[in-house]
Design a protein around this motif. Structure first.
Motif, short mmCIF file in Angstrom:
data_model
loop_
_atom_site.label_atom_id
_atom_site.label_comp_id
_atom_site.label_asym_id
_atom_site.label_seq_id
_atom_site.Cartn_x
_atom_site.Cartn_y
_atom_site.Cartn_z
N GLN A 199 2.23 1.60 -3.45
CA GLN A 199 1.21 2.07 -4.38
C GLN A 199 0.93 3.57 -4.23
O GLN A 199 0.77 4.29 -5.20
N THR A 200 0.90 4.02 -2.95
CA THR A 200 0.63 5.44 -2.70
C THR A 200 1.76 6.32 -3.28
O THR A 200 1.49 7.32 -3.95
N ILE A 201 3.00 5.91 -3.04
CA ILE A 201 4.12 6.69 -3.57
C ILE A 201 4.09 6.65 -5.10
O ILE A 201 4.27 7.66 -5.78
N LEU A 250 1.54 6.22 -7.13
CA LEU A 250 0.46 7.07 -7.66
C LEU A 250 0.83 8.54 -7.62
O LEU A 250 0.61 9.29 -8.57
N LYS A 251 1.41 8.94 -6.48
CA LYS A 251 1.79 10.35 -6.30
C LYS A 251 2.82 10.77 -7.37
O LYS A 251 2.68 11.82 -8.01
N LYS A 301 1.32 10.99 -10.78
CA LYS A 301 0.54 12.22 -10.89
C LYS A 301 1.43 13.40 -11.23
O LYS A 301 1.02 14.34 -11.88
N LEU A 336 0.82 -1.21 0.00
CA LEU A 336 0.00 0.00 0.00
C LEU A 336 0.86 1.27 0.00
O LEU A 336 0.54 2.26 -0.67
N ILE A 337 1.95 1.23 0.74
CA ILE A 337 2.87 2.38 0.77
C ILE A 337 3.47 2.55 -0.62
O ILE A 337 3.54 3.65 -1.17
N LEU A 351 4.78 13.46 1.47
CA LEU A 351 5.04 13.19 0.05
C LEU A 351 5.52 14.45 -0.67
O LEU A 351 6.25 14.36 -1.66
#
Lengths: 369, 124
Positions: B14-16, B18-19, B22, B11-12, B107
């Motif tokens: 994936q979050t990084i 995605l960021k 973006k 999950l970590i 982030l």
């Protein structure tokens, strides 16, 4: 040979027929078969349920992970979180709720700033706070501990009073989670749990609390003196560590009093603390305490003297050079070397070369390093 | 700019990922050190972001191997550490890491560090 065989066969036949009737044998076979079938059935159902749970978890994971990542990356914190209809159904499943809470916690541990704030909002918006509060009320210790951990990680500071009451829980895990949560929420003010805790604070927990406190700006600890007089010896030890880490010179006298404490670990920690905050007057007190101390504490005192003793303490250290224990001899020599007593060591070596010449040489080499 | 992230917590990661996507970066996500090392070799990233504690191969080992390899030794590395890993971070710097972030980190802070490293790489 044949006679013996016949004898055994007839004896066995007689006793077999005497004790095991055909009905009994049939019942036995039926019982054994039914037990075996039950075991097979139980294993089949158990594995089936386990597989189902795994598949449900996997489906939840696939559905939720990406959505959670998208929501917590949202930069506009004013925006209302919209829960897709398929998730509303998924979140009725307790397994899915717990999975989501666990994942939010994992992310909360990794991120700060806007993401952390979004995680908190999502946790509240999805009603997970209620789940955690329910766990907090649970009578099962591990569920209660989990509830405390979730509330603490999600910064639900308004639960401070309820969690504070658990800092002296009889269950160790509940107690340590509650203590950790209180420090997480209130920093140095959270240390007030030391007023009430009657159970031992483990070495590991003490380390954890000290590490946690590093995240906060040091504050005055007006109750330190009180903690140093606690009935709970582990509270005294922890308070001594606080004195040491935060250099609380103002209560040195109180620390010195701990050298007379009846429990050996307290005295040892007091010696270590004085090593960090003591001065020449502490050296006198340590020397007075020395004879009544055990071996490990004697070594600690000699190490402390290496830091703040002076030439007035040479006679004591020279006397210890004659101690029958080689380790004590060496530590005394080390202390002498550290406070400018190399000459005294040389004199001793001149009078009695064996073993002092070698010790003096060793100490001089150490000083050069 | 191609960024490789090695982080064992999905999950970590994936979050990084995605960021950074973006923000317009090309991202290669790896779930452990071994995976990272293989992708560094095949994908030739411009920057590596690695966690320290990972299964199969630690972040430190990844840095050691990257910095020993003539083809990858100039790739800048950002280390993600946690509280209490100060000594390991020190070791990471000795091995050639360029920057580090302690969890929990923001982030936006990560973005700033990436931009700084990208600027330095361009200057070189």
């Amino acid at each position: 040979m044949n006679g013996t065989l016949l004898y055994f066969q007839s004896t066995f036949k007689t006793s077999f027929e005497e004790y095991i009737t055909p009905e009994l044998l049939l019942n036995g076979v039926l019982l054994f078969t039914s037990i075996t079938l039950s075991l097979v059935l139980f294993t089949y159902i158990y594995l089936g349920l386990k597989k189902k749970k795994f598949l449900v978890k996997d489906r939840i994971r696939k559905n939720l992970e990406l959505w959670i990542s998208h929501v917590i990356l949202e930069e506009d914190d004013e925006e209302v979180i919209r829960i897709p209809s398929k998730f509303i159904k998924i979140f009725r499943n307790p397994l899915a709720r717990q999975y989501a809470i666990d994942n939010l916690i994992i992310n909360k541990k990794a991120f700060s700033g806007m993401v952390a704030s979004n995680i908190r909002n999502l946790y509240q918006h999805l009603g997970f706070r209620k789940d955690s509060l329910r766990k907090l009320k649970s009578r099962t210790w591990y569920v209660q501990a989990k509830g405390i951990q979730e509330l603490s990680m999600m910064d639900q500071n308004d639960q401070l009073i309820r969690v504070y009451r658990l800092t002296n829980s009889k269950n160790e895990l509940v107690r340590t989670e509650a203590q950790t949560a209180i420090i997480q929420w209130a920093g140095f003010n959270g240390l007030r749990f030391l007023d009430v805790v009657s159970y031992a604070i483990s070495e590991w927990q003490q380390v954890q609390l000290l590490v946690q406190l590093k995240n906060f700006t040091p504050q005055d600890m007006p109750k330190l003196e009180r903690w140093l007089s606690s009935k709970n010896s582990t509270v005294i030890i922890f308070a001594l560590k606080l004195v040491e880490v935060y250099q609380q010179f103002g209560i040195r006298r109180k620390v010195e009093e701990c050298l007379l404490h009846q429990k050996e670990p307290v005295r040892r920690q007091a010696i270590n603390t004085l090593l960090k905050i003591g001065d020449e007057t502490s050296a006198e007190i340590l020397i007075r305490a020395y004879n009544d101390e055990d071996y490990a504490n004697k070594i600690s005192i000699l190490r402390a003297l290496a830091v703040f003793a002076n030439e007035t303490h040479f006679p004591f250290l020279v006397a210890e050079l004659s101690n029958s224990d080689d380790h004590i001899k060496l530590e005394a020599a080390r202390a002498l070397g550290a406070i400018g007593g190399v000459g005294v060591l040389d004199q001793k070596a001149a009078v009695q070369p064996e073993p002092y010449a070698l010790i003096a040489k060793h100490i001089k080499a150490e000083l050069l390093l | 700019m191609k960024i490789l992230i090695a982080e064992d917590e999905p999950l970590i990661l994936q979050t990084i990922e995605l960021k950074l996507k973006k923000e317009g970066y090309e991202v290669i996500a790896c779930v452990d050190g071994l995976d990272a090392l293989q992708k560094i070799d095949s994908e030739k990233p411009d920057l590596i972001i690695t966690d320290i504690m990972m299964p199969y191969m630690s972040g430190l080992e990844v840095i050691r191997k990257v910095k020993q390899d003539i083809h990858s030794k100039n790739i800048p590395v950002i280390v993600l550490s946690t509280m209490g890993q100060e000594n390991i971070v020190e070791e990471a710097f000795e091995l050639g890491a360029d920057d580090y972030l302690k969890k929990p980190f923001s982030l936006s802070e990560l973005s700033i560090r990436i931009k700084k490293i990208a600027r330095q790489s361009k200057l070189q």
